[in-house]
Design a protein around this motif. Structure first.
Motif, PDB file in Angstrom:
ATOM      1  N   TYR A  14       0.871  -1.183   0.000  1.00 50.67           N
ATOM      2  CA  TYR A  14       0.000   0.000   0.000  1.00 50.67           C
ATOM      3  C   TYR A  14       0.905   1.229   0.000  1.00 50.67           C
ATOM      4  CZ  TYR A  14      -3.455   3.459   1.377  1.00 50.67           C
ATOM      5  OH  TYR A  14      -4.262   4.565   1.423  1.00 50.67           O
ATOM      6  N   VAL A  26       1.058  -5.225   2.660  1.00 52.02           N
ATOM      7  CA  VAL A  26      -0.254  -5.642   3.154  1.00 52.02           C
ATOM      8  C   VAL A  26      -0.607  -7.069   2.765  1.00 52.02           C
ATOM      9  CG1 VAL A  26      -1.139  -3.287   3.195  1.00 52.02           C
ATOM     10  CG2 VAL A  26      -1.478  -4.679   1.143  1.00 52.02           C
ATOM     11  N   TRP A  48      -4.901  -4.041  10.193  1.00 47.78           N
ATOM     12  CA  TRP A  48      -4.638  -2.855   9.359  1.00 47.78           C
ATOM     13  C   TRP A  48      -4.042  -1.701  10.155  1.00 47.78           C
ATOM     14  CZ3 TRP A  48      -4.887  -3.797   4.328  1.00 47.78           C
ATOM     15  CH2 TRP A  48      -5.664  -4.871   3.908  1.00 47.78           C
ATOM     16  N   VAL A  51      -1.297   0.235   8.288  1.00 47.31           N
ATOM     17  CA  VAL A  51      -1.864   1.021   7.187  1.00 47.31           C
ATOM     18  C   VAL A  51      -2.504   2.295   7.724  1.00 47.31           C
ATOM     19  CG1 VAL A  51      -3.678   1.072   5.435  1.00 47.31           C
ATOM     20  CG2 VAL A  51      -2.202  -0.936   5.643  1.00 47.31           C
ATOM     21  N   ALA A  58      -7.265   5.672   4.999  1.00 47.20           N
ATOM     22  CA  ALA A  58      -7.199   4.506   4.106  1.00 47.20           C
ATOM     23  C   ALA A  58      -8.510   3.732   4.123  1.00 47.20           C
ATOM     24  CB  ALA A  58      -6.051   3.591   4.516  1.00 47.20           C
ATOM     25  N   THR A  60      -9.770   0.570   4.199  1.00 47.10           N
ATOM     26  CA  THR A  60      -9.355  -0.814   4.431  1.00 47.10           C
ATOM     27  C   THR A  60     -10.389  -1.817   3.924  1.00 47.10           C
ATOM     28  OG1 THR A  60     -10.254  -0.692   6.683  1.00 47.10           O
ATOM     29  CG2 THR A  60      -7.912  -0.223   6.400  1.00 47.10           C
ATOM     30  N   LEU A  63      -9.444  -2.421   0.432  1.00 46.09           N
ATOM     31  CA  LEU A  63      -8.237  -3.244   0.390  1.00 46.09           C
ATOM     32  C   LEU A  63      -8.573  -4.708   0.663  1.00 46.09           C
ATOM     33  CD1 LEU A  63      -5.778  -0.884   2.306  1.00 46.09           C
ATOM     34  CD2 LEU A  63      -5.738  -1.411  -0.131  1.00 46.09           C
ATOM     35  N   SER A  95      -1.892   3.278  -5.813  1.00 47.04           N
ATOM     36  CA  SER A  95      -1.698   3.312  -4.365  1.00 47.04           C
ATOM     37  C   SER A  95      -1.519   1.903  -3.800  1.00 47.04           C
ATOM     38  CB  SER A  95      -2.860   4.015  -3.668  1.00 47.04           C
ATOM     39  OG  SER A  95      -4.074   3.340  -3.914  1.00 47.04           O
ATOM     40  N   VAL A  96      -1.841   0.890  -4.595  1.00 43.93           N
ATOM     41  CA  VAL A  96      -1.499  -0.488  -4.253  1.00 43.93           C
ATOM     42  C   VAL A  96      -0.644  -1.042  -5.379  1.00 43.93           C
ATOM     43  CG1 VAL A  96      -2.357  -2.813  -3.839  1.00 43.93           C
ATOM     44  CG2 VAL A  96      -3.581  -0.872  -2.889  1.00 43.93           C
TER      45      VAL A  96
END
Length: 287
Positions: A14, A26, A48, A51, A58, A60, A63, A95-96
């Protein structure tokens, strides 16, 4: 000594600020070198904290949903990671990110996955780390049992109540699935599961009870089937004082929450029954 398995792994990162280049790992993608795409395993963190420390805003939930998306893309894309890269670019604007493959020798694939998660992804566990409690603990237990049954990736997550009630409804229900008729004639239905902590969030039980009739009517209208709404709660025996004495006020709140939900035909299940719930899901989803 048995021969070790030649593997390759990728790290999922991330990156909240691409310019700064700061990141936190992650997840891990692991597969046996030269094996078929179906052998690919993807695992994301369940914690998380790191993160959120890097990016308090974020998403999550997004994600978490990305985990199954990446697994599907890798399986469909065989050895080529480009479909996954495209997914990450399209979904989260870089961003990932996924790293280049790295080689590994494994005694077994599951053991190697756990080792990689400990080395690269999971935060260091402190001896005095507080036990996860409340709704977060129930959600984690739900996911663990559904994953163990092999059905988590087949379930809908964070189901928007507004699909069945009215636009603007902010409620998100944790997970669920729609059953299909089997050889023995049974009517299909939608099963939705939601974590409700009665430890100190009895208002959540009241809110779910209030929403249940609207959800039931909406599922009937939209899906054409009945809804079975299940609340997953902690057992009453866990609600006690530090001295081990039963807290009478906590007990009263717990019973109030259970009764409020059951009056609206919400099925209330404790954590001790999760394995049975997950096994039913495995049977109904034909895993």
């Amino acid at each position: 000594m048995p021969d070790r398995i030649q593997c390759e792994f990728f790290l999922i990162r991330y990156v909240p600020d691409v310019v700064k280049g700061e990141f936190v790992n992650v997840g891990v993608v692991l597969r046996e070198a030269g094996a078929t795409a179906e052998s690919t395993i993807v695992r994301f963190t369940r914690d998380w904290t790191r993160v959120r420390c890097m990016d308090a805003e974020a998403d999550t939930s997004l994600l978490e949903a990305l985990e199954s998306e990446i697994a599907d893309r890798l399986r469909l894309g065989a050895k080529d990671t480009k479909p996954v890269m495209q997914l990450l670019e399209d979904t989260l604007s870089n961003s990932v990110q996924i790293t280049e493959p790295r080689a590994a020798l494994a005694e077994s694939i599951p053991a190697e996955l756990e080792q990689l998660m400990r080395l690269y992804v999971e935060p260091i566990k402190m001896k005095q780390e507080r036990r996860r409690t409340g709704r977060a603990a129930i959600q984690a237990a739900m996911r663990t049992e559904f994953e163990r049954a092999g059905v988590w990736s087949l379930m809908r997550k964070r189901i928007a109540a507004s699909l069945y009630t009215r636009p603007g409804d902010p409620m998100k229900l944790d997970c669920g699935y729609k059953t299909e008729p089997r050889e023995v004639k049974t009517d299909p239905l939608v099963r939705i599961f939601h974590a409700v902590s009665l430890e100190n969030e009895v208002d959540a039980a009241k809110g779910l009870a209030w929403a249940a009739p609207q959800l039931r009517d909406g599922v009937r209208r939209v899906e054409g089937v009945e809804l079975e709404l299940t609340a997953i709660v902690e057992p009453l025996r866990t609600l006690s004082t530090e001295e081990g004495e039963r807290d009478s006020e906590a007990t009263d709140r717990y019973r109030f929450g259970v009764e409020a939900m059951e009056r609206e035909a919400i099925r209330v299940v404790t954590l001790s029954d999760l394995a049975r719930v997950a096994e039913t899901a495995r049977f109904e989803l034909r895993v």
